[in-house]
Design an enzyme around this catalytic site. Structure first.
Site, mmCIF file in Angstrom:
data_model
loop_
_atom_site.group_PDB
_atom_site.id
_atom_site.type_symbol
_atom_site.label_atom_id
_atom_site.label_comp_id
_atom_site.label_asym_id
_atom_site.label_seq_id
_atom_site.Cartn_x
_atom_site.Cartn_y
_atom_site.Cartn_z
ATOM 1 N N LYS A 53 7.089 -5.757 -7.630
ATOM 2 C CA LYS A 53 8.241 -6.233 -6.835
ATOM 3 C C LYS A 53 9.384 -6.669 -7.736
ATOM 4 C CE LYS A 53 6.132 -4.841 -4.429
ATOM 5 N NZ LYS A 53 4.779 -4.316 -4.292
ATOM 6 N N ILE A 186 1.381 2.712 -3.959
ATOM 7 C CA ILE A 186 1.639 2.583 -5.402
ATOM 8 C C ILE A 186 2.524 3.731 -5.884
ATOM 9 C CG2 ILE A 186 0.576 2.646 -7.704
ATOM 10 C CD1 ILE A 186 -1.781 1.136 -6.574
ATOM 11 N N HIS A 442 22.356 -13.148 16.593
ATOM 12 C CA HIS A 442 23.244 -12.019 16.324
ATOM 13 C C HIS A 442 24.240 -12.411 15.237
ATOM 14 C CE1 HIS A 442 25.645 -8.470 17.019
ATOM 15 N NE2 HIS A 442 26.730 -9.236 17.054
HETATM 16 P P1 NAD Z 1 -3.639 5.133 -1.381
HETATM 17 O O1 NAD Z 1 -5.060 5.287 -1.015
HETATM 18 O O2 NAD Z 1 -2.748 4.322 -0.524
HETATM 19 O O3 NAD Z 1 -2.955 6.582 -1.525
HETATM 20 C C1 NAD Z 1 -3.504 7.547 -2.399
HETATM 21 C C2 NAD Z 1 -2.992 8.925 -2.025
HETATM 22 O O4 NAD Z 1 -3.461 9.843 -2.994
HETATM 23 C C3 NAD Z 1 -3.481 9.413 -0.665
HETATM 24 O O5 NAD Z 1 -2.377 9.795 0.120
HETATM 25 C C4 NAD Z 1 -4.384 10.585 -1.028
HETATM 26 O O6 NAD Z 1 -4.350 11.609 -0.060
HETATM 27 C C5 NAD Z 1 -3.784 11.065 -2.345
HETATM 28 N N1 NAD Z 1 -4.703 11.829 -3.192
HETATM 29 C C6 NAD Z 1 -6.009 11.568 -3.439
HETATM 30 N N2 NAD Z 1 -6.523 12.518 -4.266
HETATM 31 C C7 NAD Z 1 -5.529 13.396 -4.544
HETATM 32 C C8 NAD Z 1 -5.438 14.584 -5.346
HETATM 33 N N3 NAD Z 1 -6.483 15.050 -6.034
HETATM 34 N N4 NAD Z 1 -4.248 15.236 -5.404
HETATM 35 C C9 NAD Z 1 -3.173 14.761 -4.727
HETATM 36 N N5 NAD Z 1 -3.215 13.650 -3.967
HETATM 37 C C10 NAD Z 1 -4.364 12.963 -3.869
HETATM 38 O O7 NAD Z 1 -3.689 4.595 -2.889
HETATM 39 P P2 NAD Z 1 -2.672 3.821 -3.836
HETATM 40 O O8 NAD Z 1 -1.253 4.064 -3.511
HETATM 41 O O9 NAD Z 1 -3.183 4.157 -5.203
HETATM 42 O O10 NAD Z 1 -2.985 2.302 -3.515
HETATM 43 C C11 NAD Z 1 -4.291 1.785 -3.757
HETATM 44 C C12 NAD Z 1 -4.572 0.595 -2.871
HETATM 45 O O11 NAD Z 1 -3.732 -0.477 -3.210
HETATM 46 C C13 NAD Z 1 -4.342 0.911 -1.407
HETATM 47 O O12 NAD Z 1 -5.378 0.324 -0.662
HETATM 48 C C14 NAD Z 1 -3.039 0.247 -1.107
HETATM 49 O O13 NAD Z 1 -2.955 -0.195 0.230
HETATM 50 C C15 NAD Z 1 -3.040 -0.925 -2.070
HETATM 51 N N6 NAD Z 1 -1.657 -1.251 -2.423
HETATM 52 C C16 NAD Z 1 -0.851 -1.791 -1.499
HETATM 53 C C17 NAD Z 1 0.467 -2.052 -1.790
HETATM 54 C C18 NAD Z 1 1.333 -2.649 -0.767
HETATM 55 O O14 NAD Z 1 0.814 -3.134 0.224
HETATM 56 N N7 NAD Z 1 2.655 -2.639 -0.941
HETATM 57 C C19 NAD Z 1 0.988 -1.729 -3.022
HETATM 58 C C20 NAD Z 1 0.151 -1.182 -3.937
HETATM 59 C C21 NAD Z 1 -1.172 -0.932 -3.632
#
Ligand code: NAD
Length: 463
Positions: A53, A186, A442
Protein backbone atom coordinates in the site's frame (compact mmCIF):
# COMPACT_ATOMS: atom_id res chain seq x y z
CA UNK A 1 10.22 -29.14 33.38
CA UNK A 2 8.97 -26.07 31.56
CA UNK A 3 10.49 -22.89 32.90
CA UNK A 4 7.72 -20.66 31.71
CA UNK A 5 4.00 -21.11 31.50
CA UNK A 6 1.04 -19.23 30.05
CA UNK A 7 -2.74 -19.59 29.77
CA UNK A 8 -2.24 -19.09 26.02
CA UNK A 9 0.73 -19.34 23.70
CA UNK A 10 0.20 -18.06 20.16
CA UNK A 11 2.62 -19.26 17.48
CA UNK A 12 2.89 -16.61 14.76
CA UNK A 13 2.86 -12.82 15.22
CA UNK A 14 0.92 -11.75 12.13
CA UNK A 15 -2.47 -10.01 12.12
CA UNK A 16 -4.12 -13.25 13.26
CA UNK A 17 -1.68 -14.06 16.04
CA UNK A 18 -0.89 -10.65 17.51
CA UNK A 19 -4.56 -9.60 17.56
CA UNK A 20 -5.46 -12.89 19.29
CA UNK A 21 -2.73 -12.18 21.84
CA UNK A 22 -4.08 -8.68 22.59
CA UNK A 23 -7.67 -9.91 22.94
CA UNK A 24 -6.54 -12.71 25.25
CA UNK A 25 -4.65 -10.23 27.42
CA UNK A 26 -7.73 -7.97 27.51
CA UNK A 27 -9.68 -10.98 28.81
CA UNK A 28 -7.16 -11.51 31.59
CA UNK A 29 -5.16 -14.46 30.21
CA UNK A 30 -1.41 -14.60 30.57
CA UNK A 31 -0.13 -14.71 27.00
CA UNK A 32 3.08 -15.68 25.22
CA UNK A 33 3.60 -14.90 21.53
CA UNK A 34 6.19 -16.85 19.57
CA UNK A 35 7.54 -15.19 16.41
CA UNK A 36 10.58 -16.25 14.41
CA UNK A 37 11.13 -12.89 12.71
CA UNK A 38 12.71 -9.93 14.50
CA UNK A 39 9.62 -7.78 13.92
CA UNK A 40 5.97 -8.56 14.57
CA UNK A 41 3.21 -8.18 12.01
CA UNK A 42 3.87 -11.19 9.80
CA UNK A 43 3.59 -11.09 6.04
CA UNK A 44 0.94 -8.37 6.11
CA UNK A 45 2.98 -5.71 7.87
CA UNK A 46 6.46 -6.66 6.72
CA UNK A 47 6.24 -7.94 3.15
CA UNK A 48 2.57 -7.73 2.15
CA UNK A 49 -0.38 -5.41 2.72
CA UNK A 50 1.46 -2.46 4.27
CA UNK A 51 4.56 -2.11 2.06
CA UNK A 52 2.45 -2.71 -1.06
CA UNK A 53 0.00 0.00 0.00
CA UNK A 54 2.89 2.39 0.66
CA UNK A 55 4.22 1.77 -2.87
CA UNK A 56 0.74 1.97 -4.37
CA UNK A 57 0.25 5.36 -2.72
CA UNK A 58 3.63 6.69 -3.82
CA UNK A 59 3.37 5.39 -7.38
CA UNK A 60 -0.16 6.78 -7.67
CA UNK A 61 1.07 10.22 -6.64
CA UNK A 62 3.94 10.01 -9.10
CA UNK A 63 1.60 9.04 -11.93
CA UNK A 64 -0.88 11.75 -10.92
CA UNK A 65 1.87 14.41 -10.85
CA UNK A 66 3.07 13.25 -14.26
CA UNK A 67 -0.29 12.70 -15.97
CA UNK A 68 -3.07 14.53 -14.12
CA UNK A 69 -1.95 17.73 -12.41
CA UNK A 70 -1.88 19.73 -15.65
CA UNK A 71 -5.64 19.19 -16.04
CA UNK A 72 -6.12 20.83 -12.62
CA UNK A 73 -4.19 23.87 -13.81
CA UNK A 74 -1.10 22.93 -11.82
CA UNK A 75 2.14 23.38 -13.67
CA UNK A 76 5.16 21.38 -12.64
CA UNK A 77 8.59 20.91 -14.08
CA UNK A 78 9.46 17.53 -15.48
CA UNK A 79 8.36 14.97 -12.89
CA UNK A 80 11.21 12.66 -12.00
CA UNK A 81 11.31 9.49 -9.98
CA UNK A 82 13.60 8.91 -7.01
CA UNK A 83 12.93 5.24 -6.43
CA UNK A 84 15.44 4.99 -3.59
CA UNK A 85 13.50 7.60 -1.60
CA UNK A 86 10.20 5.90 -2.45
CA UNK A 87 11.54 2.57 -1.20
CA UNK A 88 12.97 4.19 1.92
CA UNK A 89 9.61 5.77 2.70
CA UNK A 90 7.98 2.35 2.31
CA UNK A 91 10.49 0.85 4.75
CA UNK A 92 9.83 3.67 7.22
CA UNK A 93 6.07 3.12 7.02
CA UNK A 94 6.62 -0.58 7.74
CA UNK A 95 9.05 0.25 10.57
CA UNK A 96 6.61 2.62 12.27
CA UNK A 97 3.78 0.12 12.20
CA UNK A 98 5.78 -2.89 13.35
CA UNK A 99 7.13 -0.78 16.22
CA UNK A 100 3.55 0.18 17.02
CA UNK A 101 2.60 -3.48 17.28
CA UNK A 102 5.58 -4.14 19.55
CA UNK A 103 4.40 -1.26 21.77
CA UNK A 104 0.93 -2.81 21.95
CA UNK A 105 2.46 -6.09 23.10
CA UNK A 106 4.29 -4.21 25.84
CA UNK A 107 1.10 -2.36 26.81
CA UNK A 108 -0.84 -5.61 27.15
CA UNK A 109 2.05 -7.46 28.83
CA UNK A 110 2.20 -10.10 26.14
CA UNK A 111 5.50 -11.95 26.51
CA UNK A 112 7.28 -12.11 23.15
CA UNK A 113 9.45 -15.14 22.43
CA UNK A 114 11.66 -14.61 19.39
CA UNK A 115 12.33 -17.99 17.81
CA UNK A 116 10.58 -20.87 16.08
CA UNK A 117 7.71 -22.49 17.93
CA UNK A 118 6.72 -26.14 17.64
CA UNK A 119 4.12 -28.33 19.30
CA UNK A 120 5.98 -30.50 21.79
CA UNK A 121 3.33 -32.69 23.38
CA UNK A 122 0.14 -31.87 25.29
CA UNK A 123 0.26 -28.34 26.68
CA UNK A 124 3.81 -27.69 25.56
CA UNK A 125 5.49 -25.51 22.97
CA UNK A 126 9.17 -25.93 22.12
CA UNK A 127 10.94 -22.69 21.30
CA UNK A 128 14.06 -22.90 19.16
CA UNK A 129 16.46 -20.00 18.66
CA UNK A 130 19.85 -20.48 17.13
CA UNK A 131 21.19 -23.59 18.87
CA UNK A 132 19.07 -23.37 22.00
CA UNK A 133 15.72 -24.94 22.69
CA UNK A 134 13.46 -24.23 25.65
CA UNK A 135 9.96 -25.35 26.51
CA UNK A 136 6.96 -23.26 27.42
CA UNK A 137 3.92 -24.75 29.13
CA UNK A 138 0.62 -23.55 27.68
CA UNK A 139 -2.95 -24.42 28.67
CA UNK A 140 -4.05 -23.31 25.19
CA UNK A 141 -2.07 -22.97 21.97
CA UNK A 142 -3.12 -21.08 18.84
CA UNK A 143 -1.38 -21.84 15.56
CA UNK A 144 -1.30 -18.70 13.41
CA UNK A 145 1.68 -19.24 11.13
CA UNK A 146 0.13 -17.79 7.98
CA UNK A 147 1.09 -18.57 4.41
CA UNK A 148 3.89 -18.32 1.85
CA UNK A 149 3.76 -17.73 -1.92
CA UNK A 150 2.78 -20.83 -3.87
CA UNK A 151 5.46 -22.06 -6.25
CA UNK A 152 4.71 -22.73 -9.89
CA UNK A 153 6.11 -25.93 -11.35
CA UNK A 154 8.65 -25.08 -14.07
CA UNK A 155 9.38 -21.60 -12.77
CA UNK A 156 12.91 -21.13 -11.48
CA UNK A 157 12.80 -18.35 -8.92
CA UNK A 158 16.15 -16.57 -8.76
CA UNK A 159 15.24 -14.29 -5.86
CA UNK A 160 15.86 -11.22 -7.98
CA UNK A 161 14.30 -10.93 -11.42
CA UNK A 162 12.16 -14.08 -11.42
CA UNK A 163 10.56 -13.72 -8.07
CA UNK A 164 7.63 -13.46 -5.69
CA UNK A 165 5.98 -10.36 -4.25
CA UNK A 166 8.65 -10.14 -1.51
CA UNK A 167 11.37 -9.21 -4.00
CA UNK A 168 9.05 -7.27 -6.33
CA UNK A 169 8.30 -4.92 -3.42
CA UNK A 170 11.97 -4.09 -3.09
CA UNK A 171 13.31 -3.67 -6.64
CA UNK A 172 15.77 -0.78 -6.81
CA UNK A 173 15.25 -0.13 -10.52
CA UNK A 174 12.09 -0.01 -12.61
CA UNK A 175 11.78 -3.14 -14.77
CA UNK A 176 11.72 -2.39 -18.48
CA UNK A 177 9.21 -5.20 -19.11
CA UNK A 178 7.56 -7.01 -16.21
CA UNK A 179 5.60 -10.18 -16.85
CA UNK A 180 3.16 -10.95 -14.05
CA UNK A 181 1.95 -14.55 -13.76
CA UNK A 182 -1.52 -14.54 -12.19
CA UNK A 183 -4.21 -11.84 -12.28
CA UNK A 184 -5.14 -12.02 -8.59
CA UNK A 185 -4.80 -9.21 -6.04
CA UNK A 186 -1.01 -9.43 -5.77
CA UNK A 187 -0.42 -9.49 -9.53
CA UNK A 188 -2.69 -6.52 -10.18
CA UNK A 189 -1.46 -4.41 -7.26
CA UNK A 190 2.24 -4.87 -7.97
CA UNK A 191 1.63 -4.76 -11.72
CA UNK A 192 -0.03 -1.36 -11.15
CA UNK A 193 2.87 -0.08 -9.04
CA UNK A 194 5.50 -0.86 -11.68
CA UNK A 195 3.29 0.20 -14.58
CA UNK A 196 2.80 3.62 -12.98
CA UNK A 197 6.54 3.92 -12.46
CA UNK A 198 7.13 3.31 -16.16
CA UNK A 199 7.42 -0.45 -16.74
CA UNK A 200 5.76 -2.24 -19.63
CA UNK A 201 3.56 -4.79 -17.85
CA UNK A 202 2.06 -7.97 -19.28
CA UNK A 203 -0.24 -10.08 -17.09
CA UNK A 204 -0.60 -13.75 -18.01
CA UNK A 205 -3.65 -15.41 -16.47
CA UNK A 206 -4.75 -19.01 -16.78
CA UNK A 207 -8.48 -18.26 -16.50
CA UNK A 208 -10.50 -16.26 -19.03
CA UNK A 209 -11.01 -13.51 -16.46
CA UNK A 210 -9.10 -11.59 -13.79
CA UNK A 211 -9.68 -11.58 -10.01
CA UNK A 212 -11.28 -15.03 -9.83
CA UNK A 213 -12.74 -14.49 -6.34
CA UNK A 214 -14.52 -11.24 -7.17
CA UNK A 215 -17.90 -10.67 -8.84
CA UNK A 216 -17.37 -11.40 -12.55
CA UNK A 217 -19.09 -8.27 -13.90
CA UNK A 218 -17.12 -5.98 -11.60
CA UNK A 219 -13.87 -7.84 -12.41
CA UNK A 220 -14.55 -7.45 -16.15
CA UNK A 221 -15.04 -3.70 -15.71
CA UNK A 222 -11.83 -3.50 -13.65
CA UNK A 223 -9.97 -5.32 -16.43
CA UNK A 224 -11.06 -2.76 -19.04
CA UNK A 225 -10.02 0.14 -16.80
CA UNK A 226 -6.64 -1.39 -15.96
CA UNK A 227 -6.03 -2.31 -19.60
CA UNK A 228 -6.60 1.35 -20.51
CA UNK A 229 -3.85 2.22 -17.99
CA UNK A 230 -1.48 0.02 -19.98
CA UNK A 231 -1.64 -3.34 -18.21
CA UNK A 232 -1.63 -5.82 -21.11
CA UNK A 233 -3.76 -8.83 -20.20
CA UNK A 234 -3.30 -12.19 -21.86
CA UNK A 235 -6.07 -14.39 -20.53
CA UNK A 236 -6.48 -18.14 -20.92
CA UNK A 237 -2.71 -18.66 -20.77
CA UNK A 238 -1.27 -21.35 -18.57
CA UNK A 239 2.32 -20.55 -17.75
CA UNK A 240 4.46 -23.67 -17.73
CA UNK A 241 7.98 -22.28 -17.35
CA UNK A 242 9.90 -19.11 -16.55
CA UNK A 243 13.58 -18.50 -16.00
CA UNK A 244 16.27 -15.86 -16.13
CA UNK A 245 18.54 -16.41 -19.12
CA UNK A 246 21.48 -14.09 -19.60
CA UNK A 247 20.33 -10.51 -19.17
CA UNK A 248 16.72 -11.41 -20.01
CA UNK A 249 13.93 -13.59 -18.66
CA UNK A 250 11.83 -16.01 -20.67
CA UNK A 251 8.27 -17.05 -19.87
CA UNK A 252 6.58 -19.99 -21.57
CA UNK A 253 2.83 -20.51 -21.70
CA UNK A 254 1.04 -23.52 -23.19
CA UNK A 255 0.57 -23.15 -26.95
CA UNK A 256 2.22 -19.70 -27.06
CA UNK A 257 5.55 -18.41 -28.32
CA UNK A 258 8.07 -17.83 -25.47
CA UNK A 259 7.82 -14.29 -24.11
CA UNK A 260 10.98 -12.31 -23.37
CA UNK A 261 10.99 -9.73 -20.60
CA UNK A 262 13.25 -8.15 -17.99
CA UNK A 263 11.46 -9.33 -14.83
CA UNK A 264 8.90 -11.96 -13.82
CA UNK A 265 6.57 -11.79 -10.83
CA UNK A 266 4.96 -15.09 -9.82
CA UNK A 267 1.63 -14.35 -8.13
CA UNK A 268 -0.35 -17.58 -8.46
CA UNK A 269 -1.68 -17.77 -4.92
CA UNK A 270 -0.36 -18.58 -1.47
CA UNK A 271 -0.19 -21.80 0.50
CA UNK A 272 -0.49 -22.38 4.26
CA UNK A 273 2.80 -22.37 6.11
CA UNK A 274 2.98 -25.25 8.58
CA UNK A 275 6.52 -26.59 8.17
CA UNK A 276 8.35 -27.33 11.41
CA UNK A 277 5.25 -26.90 13.58
CA UNK A 278 5.39 -30.48 14.85
CA UNK A 279 1.92 -31.26 13.48
CA UNK A 280 2.70 -34.93 12.77
CA UNK A 281 3.79 -35.62 16.34
CA UNK A 282 0.68 -33.81 17.60
CA UNK A 283 -1.51 -36.04 15.39
CA UNK A 284 -2.73 -33.21 13.12
CA UNK A 285 -3.23 -34.26 9.49
CA UNK A 286 -3.42 -31.53 6.87
CA UNK A 287 -6.31 -31.47 4.38
CA UNK A 288 -5.85 -31.81 0.61
CA UNK A 289 -4.99 -28.08 0.33
CA UNK A 290 -2.32 -28.27 3.03
CA UNK A 291 -4.56 -26.51 5.57
CA UNK A 292 -4.98 -27.38 9.24
CA UNK A 293 -8.49 -28.83 9.74
CA UNK A 294 -10.51 -27.12 12.47
CA UNK A 295 -14.06 -27.32 13.79
CA UNK A 296 -16.38 -24.31 14.18
CA UNK A 297 -14.61 -23.46 17.46
CA UNK A 298 -11.18 -23.31 15.73
CA UNK A 299 -10.15 -26.52 17.53
CA UNK A 300 -7.72 -28.88 15.82
CA UNK A 301 -7.69 -32.59 16.67
CA UNK A 302 -5.53 -32.46 19.84
CA UNK A 303 -7.24 -30.85 22.84
CA UNK A 304 -6.16 -27.30 23.62
CA UNK A 305 -4.66 -26.64 20.16
CA UNK A 306 -6.44 -24.12 17.92
CA UNK A 307 -5.67 -22.67 14.49
CA UNK A 308 -6.68 -19.44 12.71
CA UNK A 309 -5.93 -17.33 9.64
CA UNK A 310 -4.18 -18.44 6.44
CA UNK A 311 -3.36 -21.92 7.83
CA UNK A 312 -7.10 -22.79 7.96
CA UNK A 313 -9.98 -22.72 5.45
CA UNK A 314 -11.38 -19.47 4.08
CA UNK A 315 -9.98 -16.42 2.31
CA UNK A 316 -6.34 -15.56 2.97
CA UNK A 317 -6.96 -12.06 4.26
CA UNK A 318 -5.37 -10.26 7.19
CA UNK A 319 -8.69 -8.99 8.57
CA UNK A 320 -10.26 -12.46 8.37
CA UNK A 321 -7.32 -13.78 10.41
CA UNK A 322 -7.76 -11.00 13.00
CA UNK A 323 -11.49 -11.70 13.33
CA UNK A 324 -10.75 -15.38 13.82
CA UNK A 325 -8.08 -14.58 16.41
CA UNK A 326 -10.56 -12.56 18.45
CA UNK A 327 -13.37 -15.13 18.11
CA UNK A 328 -11.05 -18.04 18.95
CA UNK A 329 -9.76 -16.36 22.11
CA UNK A 330 -13.26 -15.31 23.17
CA UNK A 331 -14.38 -18.93 22.80
CA UNK A 332 -11.43 -20.09 24.90
CA UNK A 333 -11.98 -17.48 27.61
CA UNK A 334 -15.76 -17.06 27.65
CA UNK A 335 -17.23 -19.95 25.66
CA UNK A 336 -18.64 -17.58 23.02
CA UNK A 337 -17.18 -16.02 19.90
CA UNK A 338 -18.30 -15.46 16.33
CA UNK A 339 -17.06 -14.63 12.85
CA UNK A 340 -19.62 -13.71 10.21
CA UNK A 341 -18.02 -15.15 7.09
CA UNK A 342 -20.76 -13.55 4.96
CA UNK A 343 -19.54 -10.09 5.91
CA UNK A 344 -15.80 -10.26 5.20
CA UNK A 345 -14.90 -7.56 2.69
CA UNK A 346 -12.24 -8.10 0.08
CA UNK A 347 -10.36 -5.25 -1.58
CA UNK A 348 -7.88 -4.94 -4.41
CA UNK A 349 -5.96 -1.68 -4.08
CA UNK A 350 -5.50 -0.81 -7.73
CA UNK A 351 -6.75 2.57 -8.96
CA UNK A 352 -9.64 2.57 -9.06
CA UNK A 353 -10.03 0.03 -6.28
CA UNK A 354 -12.09 -3.13 -6.54
CA UNK A 355 -14.04 -4.25 -3.47
CA UNK A 356 -16.73 -6.72 -2.59
CA UNK A 357 -18.57 -8.13 0.40
CA UNK A 358 -21.12 -10.93 0.65
CA UNK A 359 -22.06 -13.11 -2.29
CA UNK A 360 -21.32 -12.52 -5.95
CA UNK A 361 -23.93 -12.84 -8.69
CA UNK A 362 -22.32 -16.13 -9.74
CA UNK A 363 -22.51 -17.55 -6.22
CA UNK A 364 -26.17 -16.54 -5.84
CA UNK A 365 -27.08 -18.11 -9.18
CA UNK A 366 -25.19 -21.31 -8.34
CA UNK A 367 -27.02 -21.51 -5.00
CA UNK A 368 -30.38 -20.91 -6.72
CA UNK A 369 -31.08 -17.77 -4.66
CA UNK A 370 -33.41 -15.32 -6.41
CA UNK A 371 -32.16 -11.77 -6.14
CA UNK A 372 -32.65 -8.27 -7.50
CA UNK A 373 -29.78 -6.12 -8.65
CA UNK A 374 -29.23 -2.37 -8.54
CA UNK A 375 -26.27 -0.75 -10.23
CA UNK A 376 -25.06 2.84 -10.30
CA UNK A 377 -22.12 4.30 -12.28
CA UNK A 378 -19.64 6.76 -10.79
CA UNK A 379 -20.09 8.69 -14.02
CA UNK A 380 -23.36 9.96 -12.50
CA UNK A 381 -21.78 10.91 -9.14
CA UNK A 382 -20.79 14.54 -8.57
CA UNK A 383 -17.92 13.88 -6.19
CA UNK A 384 -16.37 11.40 -8.64
CA UNK A 385 -16.29 14.18 -11.25
CA UNK A 386 -14.67 16.57 -8.79
CA UNK A 387 -12.09 13.87 -8.05
CA UNK A 388 -11.52 13.23 -11.73
CA UNK A 389 -12.25 9.52 -11.28
CA UNK A 390 -15.56 8.60 -12.88
CA UNK A 391 -14.83 5.04 -13.93
CA UNK A 392 -16.60 2.08 -12.37
CA UNK A 393 -19.84 1.36 -10.57
CA UNK A 394 -21.52 0.13 -7.41
CA UNK A 395 -23.69 -2.96 -7.56
CA UNK A 396 -26.09 -4.04 -4.83
CA UNK A 397 -27.57 -7.55 -4.80
CA UNK A 398 -30.64 -8.02 -2.59
CA UNK A 399 -32.87 -11.01 -1.93
CA UNK A 400 -35.86 -10.96 -4.33
CA UNK A 401 -38.45 -11.51 -1.59
CA UNK A 402 -36.97 -10.18 1.65
CA UNK A 403 -34.82 -7.41 0.08
CA UNK A 404 -32.00 -8.35 2.48
CA UNK A 405 -28.63 -7.22 1.11
CA UNK A 406 -26.71 -10.31 0.02
CA UNK A 407 -23.74 -8.75 -1.72
CA UNK A 408 -22.23 -5.40 -2.69
CA UNK A 409 -19.53 -5.10 -5.35
CA UNK A 410 -17.71 -1.94 -6.32
CA UNK A 411 -15.10 -0.91 -8.81
CA UNK A 412 -14.39 2.75 -8.43
CA UNK A 413 -12.58 5.48 -6.50
CA UNK A 414 -12.02 4.56 -2.83
CA UNK A 415 -14.08 1.39 -3.23
CA UNK A 416 -12.08 -0.06 -0.34
CA UNK A 417 -13.42 2.60 2.02
CA UNK A 418 -16.96 2.54 0.59
CA UNK A 419 -17.27 -1.20 1.13
CA UNK A 420 -17.23 -0.72 4.93
CA UNK A 421 -20.77 0.67 4.84
CA UNK A 422 -21.89 -2.36 2.85
CA UNK A 423 -20.19 -4.73 5.31
CA UNK A 424 -21.99 -2.99 8.18
CA UNK A 425 -25.28 -3.30 6.29
CA UNK A 426 -24.77 -7.04 5.80
CA UNK A 427 -23.67 -7.52 9.41
CA UNK A 428 -26.83 -5.75 10.60
CA UNK A 429 -29.03 -7.76 8.20
CA UNK A 430 -30.05 -4.57 6.38
CA UNK A 431 -32.34 -4.45 3.36
CA UNK A 432 -31.48 -2.46 0.23
CA UNK A 433 -34.37 -0.20 1.31
CA UNK A 434 -32.47 0.52 4.57
CA UNK A 435 -29.46 1.76 2.60
CA UNK A 436 -31.67 3.62 0.13
CA UNK A 437 -33.48 5.48 2.96
CA UNK A 438 -30.30 6.36 4.84
CA UNK A 439 -29.33 9.99 4.29
CA UNK A 440 -25.92 10.11 2.62
CA UNK A 441 -24.01 13.40 2.64
CA UNK A 442 -23.68 15.29 -0.62
CA UNK A 443 -21.38 15.39 -2.46
CA UNK A 444 -19.80 12.06 -1.52
CA UNK A 445 -18.82 8.89 -3.32
CA UNK A 446 -21.00 7.04 -0.79
CA UNK A 447 -24.04 8.46 -2.55
CA UNK A 448 -23.30 5.95 -5.32
CA UNK A 449 -24.04 3.14 -2.85
CA UNK A 450 -27.34 4.77 -1.88
CA UNK A 451 -28.23 5.19 -5.56
CA UNK A 452 -27.34 1.55 -6.32
CA UNK A 453 -29.60 0.52 -3.42
CA UNK A 454 -32.38 2.73 -4.89
CA UNK A 455 -31.73 1.11 -8.26
CA UNK A 456 -32.62 -2.31 -6.79
CA UNK A 457 -36.19 -0.94 -6.75
CA UNK A 458 -35.73 0.90 -10.09
CA UNK A 459 -35.85 4.31 -8.46
CA UNK A 460 -32.30 5.65 -8.66
CA UNK A 461 -32.49 9.43 -8.95
CA UNK A 462 -29.45 10.38 -11.00
CA UNK A 463 -29.58 7.87 -13.87
P1 NAD B 1 -4.82 -15.41 -6.26
O1 NAD B 1 -5.15 -16.80 -5.89
O2 NAD B 1 -5.72 -14.32 -5.86
O3 NAD B 1 -4.65 -15.31 -7.86
C1 NAD B 1 -3.73 -16.15 -8.54
C2 NAD B 1 -4.08 -16.19 -10.01
O4 NAD B 1 -3.07 -16.93 -10.68
C3 NAD B 1 -5.41 -16.87 -10.31
O5 NAD B 1 -6.21 -16.01 -11.09
C4 NAD B 1 -4.99 -18.13 -11.06
O6 NAD B 1 -5.93 -18.51 -12.04
C5 NAD B 1 -3.67 -17.71 -11.70
N1 NAD B 1 -2.78 -18.81 -12.06
C6 NAD B 1 -2.51 -19.92 -11.33
N2 NAD B 1 -1.64 -20.72 -12.00
C7 NAD B 1 -1.36 -20.11 -13.18
C8 NAD B 1 -0.53 -20.44 -14.30
N3 NAD B 1 0.20 -21.56 -14.33
N4 NAD B 1 -0.48 -19.57 -15.35
C9 NAD B 1 -1.20 -18.42 -15.32
N5 NAD B 1 -1.99 -18.08 -14.28
C10 NAD B 1 -2.08 -18.89 -13.22
O7 NAD B 1 -3.33 -15.21 -5.72
P2 NAD B 1 -2.43 -13.95 -5.36
O8 NAD B 1 -2.78 -12.73 -6.11
O9 NAD B 1 -1.04 -14.50 -5.45
O10 NAD B 1 -2.79 -13.69 -3.84
C11 NAD B 1 -2.53 -14.70 -2.87
C12 NAD B 1 -3.45 -14.55 -1.68
O11 NAD B 1 -3.16 -13.37 -0.98
C13 NAD B 1 -4.91 -14.51 -2.08
O12 NAD B 1 -5.64 -15.28 -1.17
C14 NAD B 1 -5.26 -13.06 -1.95
O13 NAD B 1 -6.61 -12.87 -1.60
C15 NAD B 1 -4.33 -12.60 -0.85
N6 NAD B 1 -4.02 -11.18 -1.05
C16 NAD B 1 -4.98 -10.26 -0.86
C17 NAD B 1 -4.73 -8.93 -1.10
C18 NAD B 1 -5.79 -7.94 -0.89
O14 NAD B 1 -6.78 -8.28 -0.26
N7 NAD B 1 -5.65 -6.71 -1.38
C19 NAD B 1 -3.50 -8.53 -1.57
C20 NAD B 1 -2.55 -9.48 -1.75
C21 NAD B 1 -2.81 -10.81 -1.50
Amino acid sequence: MAERSHDLVVIGGGPGGYVAAIRAAQLGLSVGLVEKQKTLGGTCLNIGCIPSKALLESSQRYAAARDELAAHGIKTGRVRLDLAVMQRRKDEVVGRITQGVAALMWKWKVKIYTGEGRLAGAGRVALRRENEEEEIAATNIILATGSVPAALHGVDLDGDRVCTSTEALAWRTVPSHLVVIGAGAIGLELGSVWRRLGAEVTVLEYLDRILPEMDAEVAAEARKILAAQGLAFRLGQRVTAARAAGGQCVVEAEGEKPLECSHVLVAVGRKPFTAGLGLETAGIELDEHGRIPINERFQTSPAGVFAIGDVVRGPMLAHKASEEGVACVEMIATGHGRVNYDAIPSIVYTWPEVAGVGRTEEQLRAAGVSFRKGSFPFLANGRAHALGSVEGRVKVLAHAETDRVLGVHIVGPHAGELIAEAATAIEFGASSEDIARTCHAHPTLAEALKEAALAVDRRAVHV
